[in-house]
Enzyme design. Sequence first.
Site, short mmCIF file in Angstrom:
data_model
loop_
_atom_site.label_atom_id
_atom_site.label_comp_id
_atom_site.label_asym_id
_atom_site.label_seq_id
_atom_site.Cartn_x
_atom_site.Cartn_y
_atom_site.Cartn_z
N GLY A 25 -3.27 -5.06 4.47
CA GLY A 25 -2.63 -3.91 3.84
C GLY A 25 -2.50 -2.76 4.82
N LYS A 34 -2.08 1.25 -3.05
CA LYS A 34 -2.32 0.28 -4.12
C LYS A 34 -1.49 0.59 -5.35
CE LYS A 34 -6.80 -0.71 -4.80
NZ LYS A 34 -7.45 -1.91 -4.26
N SER A 93 -8.63 -11.47 3.19
CA SER A 93 -8.00 -10.20 2.83
C SER A 93 -9.07 -9.13 2.68
CB SER A 93 -7.23 -10.36 1.51
OG SER A 93 -6.55 -9.18 1.15
N GLY A 94 -8.77 -7.94 3.17
CA GLY A 94 -9.68 -6.81 3.01
C GLY A 94 -10.06 -6.19 4.35
N GLY A 95 -9.38 -5.12 4.71
CA GLY A 95 -9.73 -4.42 5.94
C GLY A 95 -9.26 -5.09 7.21
N ASP A 112 -1.12 -5.41 -5.44
CA ASP A 112 -2.57 -5.24 -5.41
C ASP A 112 -3.13 -5.60 -6.78
OD1 ASP A 112 -4.94 -4.75 -4.03
OD2 ASP A 112 -4.07 -3.00 -3.05
N GLU A 113 -4.45 -5.77 -6.85
CA GLU A 113 -5.07 -6.34 -8.04
C GLU A 113 -4.93 -5.47 -9.29
OE1 GLU A 113 -8.16 -3.73 -6.21
OE2 GLU A 113 -6.81 -5.27 -5.41
N HIS A 158 -6.56 -13.75 -7.04
CA HIS A 158 -7.41 -12.65 -6.59
C HIS A 158 -8.75 -12.74 -7.32
CE1 HIS A 158 -8.75 -8.64 -5.49
NE2 HIS A 158 -7.70 -8.52 -4.70
N LYS A 163 0.85 -1.19 0.00
CA LYS A 163 0.00 0.00 0.00
C LYS A 163 0.88 1.23 0.00
CE LYS A 163 -3.87 -2.37 0.38
NZ LYS A 163 -4.92 -2.40 -0.65
N LYS A 167 -13.60 -5.58 5.71
CA LYS A 167 -14.39 -4.58 4.98
C LYS A 167 -15.19 -5.16 3.82
CE LYS A 167 -10.86 -3.13 1.62
NZ LYS A 167 -10.00 -2.03 1.14
N LYS A 192 2.17 -9.35 -1.59
CA LYS A 192 1.59 -9.42 -2.93
C LYS A 192 1.34 -8.03 -3.50
CE LYS A 192 -2.94 -10.04 -3.34
NZ LYS A 192 -3.43 -8.65 -3.41
#
Length: 411
Positions: free
Chosen positions: A350, A142, A326-328, A168-169, A256, A140, A296, A166
Amino acid sequence: MDYLDLKYTPKEDIVCTFILKGKEDKKTLSSKIAGESSTGTWTKVLYSKKELNAKVFSINKDTIKIAYPLELFEKGNIPQLLSSVAGNIFGMRGIDKLILRDIDFPKKYVEAFKGPELGISEIRKKTGIKERPIVGTIFKPKLGMSPKQMAENAYLVFSAGLDFAKDDENLSNQDFCKFKERFNLITKVLDKVENERGRRPIYAINITAPYDEMVKRAEFAKENNGNCIMVDAITLGFSSLQSLLSKKWGMLIHCHRAMHGAITRSRDFGISMLVFAKLLRLTGVTELHTGTVVGKMEGSKEEVVEINNFLRKEWFNIKPIFPTASGGLHPVLMPELIKILGKDLMITSGGGIWGHEMGAASGAKAMLQAVDAGVKNIPINEYARTHKELESAIKSWKGFEKENYNYKIKH
């Protein structure tokens, strides 16, 4: 009704479970779905083979089950499968709700796929991590960092003990962060950390691109001592993904699910994440984002647990793979996350690492400390008394849970 047989018992059929509502009675409507997704059309035609008709064999309120003869499908061809069971039916008139909730495959269909080259046991052996989740991060911000900045940050978190990092997408080969330069600089960091700590971290570089370019990127990673490649499977498409993974890469394949919510989230029309999880496991990915319950991203406890349990269970010849949360995520959420989702899990955080007030290295340590507390079932506040990084994270993020993820900036 040629597509309705409530006395039928599936044998070697592919069985699809749908949630269905519409303007006609369930028998009529479900028969139309079965017909359109197998052999039927809107009128009688010559040369129809009734033995290939899909059969509605169960109707329970809004839940219907349809059995499709295996002969309808080309083995090993996921695009053709989806063109059949999720093709025209979503565009039919008279339907108010249609969700492809689940697909059950017979052994003969599954065995046409090789599945992942590396499964949970091989990944645990490769990393040396036996009794806890694999803990990682997403770089981060991103987008916007240079390869040099990413490599410097990689050293901060890897030297602090983190297992995995990793892209980010949406990071690929933009002018500000070229693919090969990024890979080469971060690989040097992996070499350095391996020499210092005796264990090589994992770096998942995003190779998502048009197919020919994607293969070149995967080959570059393999030839230059890469240990993981990442794909955005839904935007990539099953045709490209199957072709890519038909080759043996000897690397982890981090999957992902970017854009899945456009298909899976609606409560009226779409395909469930469970269906995508089954299909992606067939293709051969080794790690798949499935949700967090506590973070999140949308996804109920029941849904995420069901998907994760499927990914980790035996499935004919297909190896179990790691679900990824993954996410928040941040350290305070780790005990609850592990309690819900277990230890055979990959966790990526992240902002919960890069936003630590003492810096990213402390963020990495705080995450590892929180995971250790969760695995050992030690109350996180108690564990934090002797771990300053975790103590700081608790002060920053205690109470910042899923209901708070409304994209407000937290200063």
